[in-house]
Write an enzyme that holds these catalytic residues in place. Structure first.
Site, PDB file in Angstrom:
ATOM      1  N   ASP A  18       0.830  -1.212   0.000  1.00 32.34           N
ATOM      2  CA  ASP A  18       0.000   0.000   0.000  1.00 32.34           C
ATOM      3  C   ASP A  18       0.863   1.260   0.000  1.00 32.34           C
ATOM      4  O   ASP A  18       1.974   1.261   0.542  1.00 32.34           O
ATOM      5  CB  ASP A  18      -0.927  -0.021   1.231  1.00 32.34           C
ATOM      6  CG  ASP A  18      -2.087   0.944   1.096  1.00 32.34           C
ATOM      7  OD1 ASP A  18      -2.366   1.404  -0.027  1.00 32.34           O
ATOM      8  OD2 ASP A  18      -2.735   1.232   2.127  1.00 32.34           O
ATOM      9  N   ASN A  20       1.311   3.402  -2.948  1.00 33.24           N
ATOM     10  CA  ASN A  20       1.835   3.841  -4.246  1.00 33.24           C
ATOM     11  C   ASN A  20       1.321   5.229  -4.638  1.00 33.24           C
ATOM     12  O   ASN A  20       2.067   6.054  -5.153  1.00 33.24           O
ATOM     13  CB  ASN A  20       1.405   2.869  -5.358  1.00 33.24           C
ATOM     14  CG  ASN A  20       2.017   1.503  -5.201  1.00 33.24           C
ATOM     15  OD1 ASN A  20       2.914   1.312  -4.403  1.00 33.24           O
ATOM     16  ND2 ASN A  20       1.512   0.544  -5.962  1.00 33.24           N
ATOM     17  N   ARG A  22       0.111   7.724  -2.711  1.00 33.79           N
ATOM     18  CA  ARG A  22       0.661   8.802  -1.878  1.00 33.79           C
ATOM     19  C   ARG A  22       2.128   9.051  -2.212  1.00 33.79           C
ATOM     20  O   ARG A  22       2.594  10.188  -2.191  1.00 33.79           O
ATOM     21  CB  ARG A  22       0.502   8.444  -0.385  1.00 33.79           C
ATOM     22  CG  ARG A  22      -0.889   8.752   0.146  1.00 33.79           C
ATOM     23  CD  ARG A  22      -1.142   8.067   1.462  1.00 33.79           C
ATOM     24  NE  ARG A  22      -1.437   6.645   1.265  1.00 33.79           N
ATOM     25  CZ  ARG A  22      -1.476   5.754   2.245  1.00 33.79           C
ATOM     26  NH1 ARG A  22      -1.195   6.122   3.478  1.00 33.79           N
ATOM     27  NH2 ARG A  22      -1.787   4.505   1.983  1.00 33.79           N
ATOM     28  N   HIS A  35       2.392   3.359  -9.092  1.00 32.07           N
ATOM     29  CA  HIS A  35       2.148   1.926  -9.318  1.00 32.07           C
ATOM     30  C   HIS A  35       3.313   1.294 -10.099  1.00 32.07           C
ATOM     31  O   HIS A  35       3.685   0.152  -9.840  1.00 32.07           O
ATOM     32  CB  HIS A  35       0.828   1.720 -10.064  1.00 32.07           C
ATOM     33  CG  HIS A  35      -0.377   2.139  -9.261  1.00 32.07           C
ATOM     34  ND1 HIS A  35      -0.535   1.778  -7.939  1.00 32.07           N
ATOM     35  CD2 HIS A  35      -1.471   2.888  -9.575  1.00 32.07           C
ATOM     36  CE1 HIS A  35      -1.681   2.286  -7.494  1.00 32.07           C
ATOM     37  NE2 HIS A  35      -2.263   2.963  -8.453  1.00 32.07           N
ATOM     38  N   SER A  63      -7.631  -5.244  -5.329  1.00 33.17           N
ATOM     39  CA  SER A  63      -8.705  -5.839  -4.535  1.00 33.17           C
ATOM     40  C   SER A  63     -10.044  -5.767  -5.275  1.00 33.17           C
ATOM     41  O   SER A  63     -10.199  -5.001  -6.236  1.00 33.17           O
ATOM     42  CB  SER A  63      -8.832  -5.114  -3.188  1.00 33.17           C
ATOM     43  OG  SER A  63      -9.472  -3.858  -3.355  1.00 33.17           O
ATOM     44  N   ASN A  66     -11.082  -2.291  -5.457  1.00 36.84           N
ATOM     45  CA  ASN A  66     -10.305  -1.296  -6.202  1.00 36.84           C
ATOM     46  C   ASN A  66     -10.962  -0.863  -7.521  1.00 36.84           C
ATOM     47  O   ASN A  66     -10.541   0.131  -8.132  1.00 36.84           O
ATOM     48  CB  ASN A  66      -8.873  -1.777  -6.453  1.00 36.84           C
ATOM     49  CG  ASN A  66      -7.994  -1.763  -5.213  1.00 36.84           C
ATOM     50  OD1 ASN A  66      -7.112  -2.601  -5.038  1.00 36.84           O
ATOM     51  ND2 ASN A  66      -8.209  -0.792  -4.321  1.00 36.84           N
ATOM     52  N   TRP A  67     -12.027  -1.565  -7.943  1.00 40.85           N
ATOM     53  CA  TRP A  67     -12.771  -1.135  -9.138  1.00 40.85           C
ATOM     54  C   TRP A  67     -13.438   0.212  -8.898  1.00 40.85           C
ATOM     55  O   TRP A  67     -13.860   0.874  -9.842  1.00 40.85           O
ATOM     56  CB  TRP A  67     -13.846  -2.158  -9.512  1.00 40.85           C
ATOM     57  CG  TRP A  67     -13.317  -3.519  -9.848  1.00 40.85           C
ATOM     58  CD1 TRP A  67     -13.353  -4.628  -9.046  1.00 40.85           C
ATOM     59  CD2 TRP A  67     -12.673  -3.944 -11.070  1.00 40.85           C
ATOM     60  NE1 TRP A  67     -12.773  -5.699  -9.692  1.00 40.85           N
ATOM     61  CE2 TRP A  67     -12.358  -5.309 -10.934  1.00 40.85           C
ATOM     62  CE3 TRP A  67     -12.346  -3.287 -12.261  1.00 40.85           C
ATOM     63  CZ2 TRP A  67     -11.722  -6.035 -11.943  1.00 40.85           C
ATOM     64  CZ3 TRP A  67     -11.716  -3.996 -13.268  1.00 40.85           C
ATOM     65  CH2 TRP A  67     -11.406  -5.365 -13.102  1.00 40.85           C
ATOM     66  N   ARG A 186       1.901  -4.959   6.095  1.00 40.83           N
ATOM     67  CA  ARG A 186       1.229  -3.905   5.329  1.00 40.83           C
ATOM     68  C   ARG A 186       2.070  -2.641   5.393  1.00 40.83           C
ATOM     69  O   ARG A 186       2.458  -2.205   6.476  1.00 40.83           O
ATOM     70  CB  ARG A 186      -0.171  -3.602   5.855  1.00 40.83           C
ATOM     71  CG  ARG A 186      -0.870  -2.536   4.979  1.00 40.83           C
ATOM     72  CD  ARG A 186      -2.304  -2.278   5.343  1.00 40.83           C
ATOM     73  NE  ARG A 186      -2.921  -1.378   4.363  1.00 40.83           N
ATOM     74  CZ  ARG A 186      -4.178  -1.455   3.936  1.00 40.83           C
ATOM     75  NH1 ARG A 186      -4.964  -2.398   4.409  1.00 40.83           N
ATOM     76  NH2 ARG A 186      -4.646  -0.589   3.058  1.00 40.83           N
ATOM     77  N   ARG A 192      -4.978  -1.968   8.750  1.00 33.00           N
ATOM     78  CA  ARG A 192      -6.202  -2.750   8.483  1.00 33.00           C
ATOM     79  C   ARG A 192      -5.895  -3.814   7.438  1.00 33.00           C
ATOM     80  O   ARG A 192      -4.887  -3.767   6.756  1.00 33.00           O
ATOM     81  CB  ARG A 192      -7.341  -1.827   8.028  1.00 33.00           C
ATOM     82  CG  ARG A 192      -7.003  -0.958   6.831  1.00 33.00           C
ATOM     83  CD  ARG A 192      -8.206  -0.122   6.368  1.00 33.00           C
ATOM     84  NE  ARG A 192      -7.812   0.857   5.369  1.00 33.00           N
ATOM     85  CZ  ARG A 192      -7.571   2.136   5.610  1.00 33.00           C
ATOM     86  NH1 ARG A 192      -7.715   2.616   6.825  1.00 33.00           N
ATOM     87  NH2 ARG A 192      -7.196   2.961   4.640  1.00 33.00           N
ATOM     88  N   GLU A 205       0.984 -13.516  12.062  1.00 35.75           N
ATOM     89  CA  GLU A 205       1.534 -12.362  12.776  1.00 35.75           C
ATOM     90  C   GLU A 205       1.421 -11.175  11.816  1.00 35.75           C
ATOM     91  O   GLU A 205       1.579 -11.337  10.611  1.00 35.75           O
ATOM     92  CB  GLU A 205       3.009 -12.608  13.121  1.00 35.75           C
ATOM     93  CG  GLU A 205       3.237 -13.812  14.006  1.00 35.75           C
ATOM     94  CD  GLU A 205       2.686 -13.611  15.420  1.00 35.75           C
ATOM     95  OE1 GLU A 205       2.728 -12.466  15.906  1.00 35.75           O
ATOM     96  OE2 GLU A 205       2.193 -14.595  16.012  1.00 35.75           O
TER      97      GLU A 205
HETATM   98  C1  IPE Z   1      -5.511  -2.666  -0.292  1.00 39.64           C
HETATM   99  O1  IPE Z   1      -5.155  -1.338  -0.414  1.00 39.64           O
HETATM  100  C2  IPE Z   1      -5.490  -3.329  -1.633  1.00 39.64           C
HETATM  101  C3  IPE Z   1      -4.176  -3.503  -2.233  1.00 39.64           C
HETATM  102  C4  IPE Z   1      -3.019  -3.217  -1.691  1.00 39.64           C
HETATM  103  C5  IPE Z   1      -4.186  -4.063  -3.554  1.00 39.64           C
HETATM  104  P1  IPE Z   1      -6.247  -0.192  -0.555  1.00 39.64           P
HETATM  105  O2  IPE Z   1      -5.497   1.093  -0.662  1.00 39.64           O
HETATM  106  O3  IPE Z   1      -7.189  -0.499  -1.641  1.00 39.64           O
HETATM  107  O4  IPE Z   1      -7.034  -0.297   0.834  1.00 39.64           O
HETATM  108  P2  IPE Z   1      -7.887   0.784   1.612  1.00 39.64           P
HETATM  109  O5  IPE Z   1      -8.888   1.334   0.649  1.00 39.64           O
HETATM  110  O6  IPE Z   1      -6.950   1.843   2.079  1.00 39.64           O
HETATM  111  O7  IPE Z   1      -8.493   0.042   2.750  1.00 39.64           O
HETATM  112  C1  IPE Z   2      -1.588   0.222  -3.333  1.00 45.08           C
HETATM  113  O1  IPE Z   2      -1.342   1.587  -3.376  1.00 45.08           O
HETATM  114  C2  IPE Z   2      -1.763  -0.385  -4.688  1.00 45.08           C
HETATM  115  C3  IPE Z   2      -3.169  -0.695  -5.034  1.00 45.08           C
HETATM  116  C4  IPE Z   2      -4.180  -0.664  -4.212  1.00 45.08           C
HETATM  117  C5  IPE Z   2      -3.436  -1.070  -6.404  1.00 45.08           C
HETATM  118  P1  IPE Z   2      -2.535   2.619  -3.394  1.00 45.08           P
HETATM  119  O2  IPE Z   2      -2.905   2.894  -4.799  1.00 45.08           O
HETATM  120  O3  IPE Z   2      -3.656   2.188  -2.536  1.00 45.08           O
HETATM  121  O4  IPE Z   2      -1.823   3.902  -2.778  1.00 45.08           O
HETATM  122  P2  IPE Z   2      -2.440   4.911  -1.718  1.00 45.08           P
HETATM  123  O5  IPE Z   2      -2.924   4.093  -0.564  1.00 45.08           O
HETATM  124  O6  IPE Z   2      -3.557   5.638  -2.405  1.00 45.08           O
HETATM  125  O7  IPE Z   2      -1.307   5.790  -1.361  1.00 45.08           O
HETATM  126 MG    MG Z   3      -4.086   2.419  -0.583  1.00 47.42          MG
END
Ligand code: IPE
Ligand code: IPE
Ligand code: MG
Length: 240
Positions: A18, A20, A22, A35, A63, A66-67, A186, A192, A205
């Site tokens: 998680d 990418n 930001r 990404h 996920s 993510n759609w 994470r 979470r 763990e």
């Molecule tokens: C979880 O990250 C899914 C992946 C890393 C692929 P998200 O960025 O989608 O999760 P939330 O929305 O912060 O819970």
């Molecule tokens: C995780 O990074 C990758 C995917 C969920 C595809 P994010 O895209 O969720 O990056 P943030 O959480 O918005 O920074």
């Molecule tokens: Mg994220």
């Protein structure tokens, strides 16, 4: 019974990659730039597994939720997955990585699914590291799909309702051939699960680190994996 082995490292590490978006935003760049940087980290982290004794690495790439992102981010991610598979296939084969995908393929572009199938096939004989990539994966969706298949087997008389238990149900999950994760990491400071490996990580763990995924170095990975050995896993029992 599964009891703790004091200094054994984790055999199966799962990562919620998680941060990418930001990471890119902080640099004034579009989210997709983050990404792409994240995909480069994947390559290095996979390499780092063997010397650490990590036999299974499972990574959360996309996920079922993510759609909900913009169409341009979603299509950018889907083309990144295609690009990643095309570019990395040779290297993954050479390094002895066995690749599997988990998640529901039904909603994915057939072109991507074809590449996924081919990569699974061409790496099936490998066993240095087992890399599992979760695309259109959600723990709840996985359990629901598994239950649907299980119910069909019950209806067809292949399984009796009395045989449904903690050993038989996981045989219907996408992860059926994998051991449960020992350690779930994470990145990005969020604490979470976001619907990742719900059933499988019942006794994992957890390690939440503040680093954004594109900055998650091999050194930090080594450190987190190394600190796993200091944890006391009890699995509900009282240590003697
Ligand atoms: C979880 O990250 C899914 C992946 C890393 C692929 P998200 O960025 O989608 O999760 P939330 O929305 O912060 O819970
Ligand atoms: C995780 O990074 C990758 C995917 C969920 C595809 P994010 O895209 O969720 O990056 P943030 O959480 O918005 O920074
Ligand atoms: Mg994220």
């Amino acid at each position: 019974m599964a009891t703790e082995e004091p200094h054994a490292g984790p055999r199966h590490v799962a990562i919620i990659m998680d941060g990418n978006g930001r990471w890119a935003q902080a640099k004034g760049r579009p989210r997709l730039f983050g990404h792409h940087a994240g995909a480069k980290r994947v390559k290095e982290i996979v390499r780092a597994c063997k010397p650490l004794g990590v036999k299974y690495l499972t990574i959360f790439a996309f996920s079922t939720e993510n759609w909900k992102r913009t169409q341009s981010e979603v299509s950018g991610l889907m083309s990144l997955f295609r690009q990643y598979i095309r570019r990395e296939t040779r290297g993954l084969i050479d390094e002895g990585v066995c690749v599997r995908f988990i998640g529901d393929r039904v909603r994915l572009d057939p072109k991507l699914v074809k590449l996924m199938d081919e990569l699974e096939e061409s790496t099936a004989g490998n066993d240095v590291v087992n890399l599992t990539i979760a695309i259109n994966y959600g723990g709840r969706d996985e359990v629901a799909r598994a239950t649907r298949r299980l119910a069909k087997d019950v209806a067809d008389g292949k399984l009796s309702p009395d045989e449904v238990n903690e050993e038989t149900l996981p045989k219907y999950l996408d992860t059926r051939v994998l051991p449960d994760p020992d350690l779930v990491i994470r990145t990005s400071g969020e604490a979470r699960i976001s619907n990742f490996l719900l059933w499988q990580s019942a006794y994992a763990e957890y390690e939440f680190v503040n680093t954004l995924w594109p900055d998650f170095s091999d050194e930090e990975f080594q450190k987190v994996v190394g600190s796993f050995g200091k944890r006391k896993r009890r699995f509900g029992a009282v240590p003697a």
